[in-house]
Design a protein around this motif. Structure first.
Motif, short mmCIF file in Angstrom:
data_model
loop_
_atom_site.label_atom_id
_atom_site.label_comp_id
_atom_site.label_asym_id
_atom_site.label_seq_id
_atom_site.Cartn_x
_atom_site.Cartn_y
_atom_site.Cartn_z
N TYR A 1 0.82 -1.21 0.00
CA TYR A 1 0.00 0.00 0.00
C TYR A 1 0.86 1.26 0.00
O TYR A 1 1.80 1.39 0.79
CB TYR A 1 -0.91 -0.01 1.24
CG TYR A 1 -1.73 1.24 1.41
CD1 TYR A 1 -2.87 1.44 0.64
CD2 TYR A 1 -1.38 2.20 2.33
CE1 TYR A 1 -3.63 2.59 0.79
CE2 TYR A 1 -2.14 3.35 2.50
CZ TYR A 1 -3.26 3.54 1.72
OH TYR A 1 -4.01 4.67 1.87
N HIS B 1 -3.46 5.66 5.35
CA HIS B 1 -2.38 5.15 6.17
C HIS B 1 -1.05 5.54 5.53
O HIS B 1 -0.99 5.89 4.36
CB HIS B 1 -2.41 3.62 6.27
CG HIS B 1 -3.72 3.08 6.73
ND1 HIS B 1 -4.09 3.07 8.05
CD2 HIS B 1 -4.75 2.53 6.05
CE1 HIS B 1 -5.30 2.53 8.16
NE2 HIS B 1 -5.72 2.20 6.97
N GLU B 2 0.01 5.41 6.30
CA GLU B 2 1.35 5.59 5.76
C GLU B 2 1.64 4.44 4.78
O GLU B 2 1.05 3.36 4.89
CB GLU B 2 2.38 5.56 6.89
CG GLU B 2 2.32 6.77 7.80
CD GLU B 2 2.69 8.05 7.06
OE1 GLU B 2 3.71 8.06 6.36
OE2 GLU B 2 1.93 9.03 7.19
N VAL C 1 1.13 -6.12 12.30
CA VAL C 1 0.24 -5.06 11.82
C VAL C 1 -1.10 -5.19 12.54
O VAL C 1 -1.49 -6.28 12.95
CB VAL C 1 0.03 -5.12 10.29
CG1 VAL C 1 1.31 -4.82 9.53
CG2 VAL C 1 -0.54 -6.45 9.86
N ASN C 2 -1.78 -4.07 12.69
CA ASN C 2 -3.09 -4.14 13.34
C ASN C 2 -4.19 -4.35 12.30
O ASN C 2 -3.95 -4.28 11.10
CB ASN C 2 -3.34 -2.90 14.20
CG ASN C 2 -3.51 -1.64 13.38
OD1 ASN C 2 -4.13 -1.65 12.32
ND2 ASN C 2 -2.98 -0.54 13.86
N THR D 1 -1.86 -11.25 4.76
CA THR D 1 -2.42 -10.31 5.73
C THR D 1 -2.71 -11.02 7.04
O THR D 1 -2.34 -10.53 8.12
CB THR D 1 -3.69 -9.65 5.17
OG1 THR D 1 -3.36 -8.94 3.97
CG2 THR D 1 -4.32 -8.71 6.18
N PHE E 1 3.11 1.14 3.34
CA PHE E 1 3.49 -0.08 4.06
C PHE E 1 4.72 -0.69 3.39
O PHE E 1 4.76 -0.85 2.18
CB PHE E 1 2.34 -1.09 4.03
CG PHE E 1 2.65 -2.38 4.73
CD1 PHE E 1 2.85 -2.40 6.10
CD2 PHE E 1 2.76 -3.55 4.02
CE1 PHE E 1 3.14 -3.59 6.76
CE2 PHE E 1 3.06 -4.74 4.66
CZ PHE E 1 3.24 -4.76 6.03
N GLU F 1 -6.63 -2.54 11.40
CA GLU F 1 -7.07 -1.38 10.62
C GLU F 1 -6.11 -1.06 9.48
O GLU F 1 -6.48 -0.34 8.55
CB GLU F 1 -7.17 -0.15 11.55
CG GLU F 1 -8.15 -0.32 12.69
CD GLU F 1 -9.57 -0.52 12.20
OE1 GLU F 1 -9.98 0.22 11.27
OE2 GLU F 1 -10.25 -1.41 12.72
N ARG F 2 -4.91 -1.56 9.54
CA ARG F 2 -3.85 -1.19 8.60
C ARG F 2 -4.10 -1.76 7.22
O ARG F 2 -4.35 -2.96 7.08
CB ARG F 2 -2.52 -1.72 9.14
CG ARG F 2 -1.31 -1.40 8.31
CD ARG F 2 -0.97 0.06 8.51
NE ARG F 2 0.36 0.39 8.09
CZ ARG F 2 0.64 0.91 6.89
NH1 ARG F 2 -0.29 1.11 6.02
NH2 ARG F 2 1.87 1.23 6.60
N LYS F 3 -4.04 -0.94 6.20
CA LYS F 3 -4.13 -1.40 4.81
C LYS F 3 -2.73 -1.81 4.37
O LYS F 3 -1.79 -1.04 4.48
CB LYS F 3 -4.69 -0.29 3.92
CG LYS F 3 -4.99 -0.72 2.52
CD LYS F 3 -5.84 0.33 1.82
CE LYS F 3 -6.03 0.08 0.35
NZ LYS F 3 -6.66 -1.16 0.00
N LEU F 4 -2.60 -3.04 3.86
CA LEU F 4 -1.28 -3.57 3.53
C LEU F 4 -0.96 -3.57 2.04
O LEU F 4 0.20 -3.44 1.67
CB LEU F 4 -1.16 -5.00 4.05
CG LEU F 4 -1.44 -5.23 5.54
CD1 LEU F 4 -1.20 -6.67 5.90
CD2 LEU F 4 -0.61 -4.29 6.39
N ARG G 1 -0.88 -10.25 10.65
CA ARG G 1 -1.69 -9.84 11.81
C ARG G 1 -1.53 -10.84 12.95
O ARG G 1 -1.43 -10.45 14.11
CB ARG G 1 -3.15 -9.65 11.39
CG ARG G 1 -3.32 -8.41 10.54
CD ARG G 1 -4.75 -8.08 10.22
NE ARG G 1 -4.77 -6.81 9.49
CZ ARG G 1 -5.62 -6.52 8.53
NH1 ARG G 1 -6.55 -7.38 8.17
NH2 ARG G 1 -5.56 -5.35 7.92
#
Length: 176
Positions: free
Chosen positions: A24, A65-66, A135-136, A126, A68, A138-141, A130
Motif C-alpha cells: 500500500y 495510512h502511511e 500489523v493491526n 495479511t 506499508f 485497521e492497517r491497509k497492507l 496480523r
C-alpha cells in the motif's frame, strides 16, 4: 489440422501466471515510473498515466495510512504464507521474490484465475502478518489489484522465472 487451430490449442490454457502486487502506498498515480488505472489506462497497449507531481501529491493526501513496507521479518512471513496458499490450494510455485515494497511470483495452476489466486496470496499474507502481531486490523497492507500476466508457453514461464529470481529492477518482459 490448420496451423492457427494448433496455435489456439497450444495457447488455450496458460502454463502459468506472473503475479505482482505492491504494498500500500508505494506506487501512486503521478509517480515518475508511470502507472495504470482501472478505467482508462489499463487496456493492452495503452499508454501509462504520465508522471505528474501534483497528481501524486493529491494521492498522498488521500491516503488513509502511511505507505506499508516489508522488513526482513515481514518478508519471511509473507513468503511462508504464499507457500502455504500453494500447498493448500494445489498451486505450483515456480519462483517467488518478496521485496520490501512488492511481491513477484510465478505460479502454475490447473484451476483458478490469476486474480483470485493473487487475492488468496494477499489474504493469507495479511492474516499471517496480523497473527504475528506485526500489523493491526485497521492497517491497509496492499494496493488495489496488481498485475496478473498469463504465461502461454514454456518459454514465457522460463523468462518470467528468470525475471522474478534474477531480473529485479528491469522492465517487465513482454509475453506476447
Amino acid at each position: 489440422m490448420k496451423r492457427d487451430y494448433i496455435e489456439f490449442n497450444e495457447r488455450s490454457t496458460a502454463k502459468g501466471y506472473l503475479i505482482t502486487f505492491r504494498c500500500y502506498g508505494t506506487w501512486l498515480h503521478g509517480d515518475e515510473r508511470g502507472s495504470v488505472d482501472r478505467r482508462y489506462f489499463n487496456a493492452y497497449g495503452a499508454e501509462k498515466i504520465k508522471p505528474n507531481a501534483e497528481k501524486q501529491r493529491t494521492k498522498i493526501r488521500l491516503m488513509r495510512h502511511e505507505p506499508f513496507m516489508l522488513g526482513p521479518r515481514e518478508r519471511s512471513i509473507v513468503e511462508a504464507a504464499i507457500k502455504e496458499v500453494c500447498l493448500v490450494r494445489g498451486y505450483i510455485p515456480l519462483a517467488l521474490n518478496v521485496r520490501t515494497n512488492h511481491i513477484h511470483l510465478v505460479v502454475s495452476s490447473a484451476s483458478g484465475i490469476p486474480e483470485r489466486i493473487m487475492d488468496s496470496f494477499k489474504a493469507y499474507s495479511t492474516k499471517a502478518l496480523r497473527s504475528a502481531g506485526l500489523v493491526n486490523g485497521e492497517r491497509k497492507l496492499w494496493s488495489r489489484h496488481g498485475s496478473t500476466r498469463y504465461l502461454w508457453t514454456e518459454e514465457h514461464v522460463a523468462t518470467a522465472v528468470d525475471y522474478v529470481l534474477h531480473g529485479q529492477g528491469d522492465e517487465l518482459p513482454k509475453f506476447e
